[in-house]
Design a protein around this motif. Structure first.
Motif, short mmCIF file in Angstrom:
data_model
loop_
_atom_site.label_atom_id
_atom_site.label_comp_id
_atom_site.label_asym_id
_atom_site.label_seq_id
_atom_site.Cartn_x
_atom_site.Cartn_y
_atom_site.Cartn_z
N CYS A 39 0.83 -1.20 0.00
CA CYS A 39 0.00 0.00 0.00
C CYS A 39 0.87 1.26 0.00
CB CYS A 39 -0.95 0.01 1.19
SG CYS A 39 -0.13 0.19 2.78
N THR A 40 0.30 2.31 -0.54
CA THR A 40 0.97 3.61 -0.59
C THR A 40 -0.02 4.65 -0.11
OG1 THR A 40 2.22 2.89 -2.54
CG2 THR A 40 2.12 5.25 -2.12
N GLU A 62 -6.86 9.29 -13.48
CA GLU A 62 -5.93 8.15 -13.44
C GLU A 62 -5.44 7.96 -12.01
OE1 GLU A 62 -3.33 7.67 -17.08
OE2 GLU A 62 -3.79 9.83 -17.18
N LEU A 64 -4.38 5.71 -10.00
CA LEU A 64 -3.22 4.94 -9.57
C LEU A 64 -1.93 5.29 -10.31
CD1 LEU A 64 -4.87 1.42 -9.14
CD2 LEU A 64 -4.35 3.13 -7.38
N LEU A 65 -1.99 6.18 -11.28
CA LEU A 65 -0.83 6.46 -12.11
C LEU A 65 0.36 6.96 -11.30
CD1 LEU A 65 0.51 6.64 -14.88
CD2 LEU A 65 -0.53 8.91 -15.14
N ASP A 67 0.91 6.76 -7.96
CA ASP A 67 1.34 5.72 -7.02
C ASP A 67 2.15 4.65 -7.73
OD1 ASP A 67 -0.06 7.10 -5.09
OD2 ASP A 67 -1.53 5.52 -4.70
N ASN A 68 1.64 4.18 -8.86
CA ASN A 68 2.34 3.13 -9.60
C ASN A 68 3.70 3.60 -10.12
OD1 ASN A 68 0.22 1.39 -9.15
ND2 ASN A 68 -0.68 1.67 -11.17
N THR A 69 3.77 4.85 -10.55
CA THR A 69 5.03 5.41 -11.04
C THR A 69 6.05 5.48 -9.91
OG1 THR A 69 3.86 6.67 -12.74
CG2 THR A 69 6.09 7.40 -12.16
N GLU A 71 6.01 3.67 -7.16
CA GLU A 71 6.35 2.28 -6.80
C GLU A 71 7.41 1.74 -7.75
OE1 GLU A 71 5.80 0.24 -4.38
OE2 GLU A 71 4.05 1.01 -3.33
N GLN A 72 7.30 2.08 -9.03
CA GLN A 72 8.30 1.63 -10.01
C GLN A 72 9.65 2.27 -9.72
OE1 GLN A 72 8.00 -0.81 -12.52
NE2 GLN A 72 10.21 -0.55 -12.32
N GLU A 75 11.18 0.46 -6.87
CA GLU A 75 11.73 -0.82 -7.31
C GLU A 75 13.04 -0.63 -8.08
OE1 GLU A 75 12.26 -4.80 -7.65
OE2 GLU A 75 10.80 -3.79 -6.38
#
Length: 130
Positions: A39-40, A62, A64-65, A67-69, A71-72, A75
């Motif tokens: 979670c973020t 958008e 989740l855009l 958050d997903n960015t 998270e990437q 990573e």
């Protein structure tokens, strides 16, 4: 840690698409993202002189855009240095679009904004671009 300038610029552009930055007047902005197991969350402040407004970073069409960015990015940094950051601090000045991104690897509560420390943190996290 090596992060390409284009990646950071793309992230800054995503922040500029956030609803709170579009809907409100602001001179500086601060957002703190906290990363947990799957979670973020984020919270922050819009600064317009002495006026300070609580804010959240979310792109309306958008959700989740951003958050997903991030998270990437987390990573990618993990792949480079073997550690994942717990928090990400984003600050921007509206007039010049200068921005800063900082990472916290050790203290997962360094920039945490809670009801009990909100007034303290809004000043502590106020962007300084001097």
């Amino acid at each position: 840690m090596n992060i390409k300038d284009e990646v950071l610029m793309d992230i800054a552009q995503l922040f500029l698409r956030c609803s709170d930055l579009i809907d409100y007047e602001w001179k500086e902005v601060t957002f703190v993202f906290e990363f947990g197991e799957g979670c973020t969350s984020n919270s922050g402040f819009l600064y317009d002189g002495e006026e300070i407004t609580p804010a959240a970073a979310s792109i309306e069409d958008e959700q989740l855009l951003l958050d997903n960015t991030l998270e990437q990015l987390r990573e990618d940094i993990y792949q480079q240095c073997g550690e994942k950051f717990n928090q990400l601090l984003f600050q921007m000045e509206n007039e010049t679009k200068r921005f800063k991104i900082d990472f916290e690897f050790d203290d997962p509560k360094r920039w945490a904004i809670t009801p009990s420390n909100m007034f303290e943190m809004r000043e502590k996290l106020r962007p300084k671009f001097d």
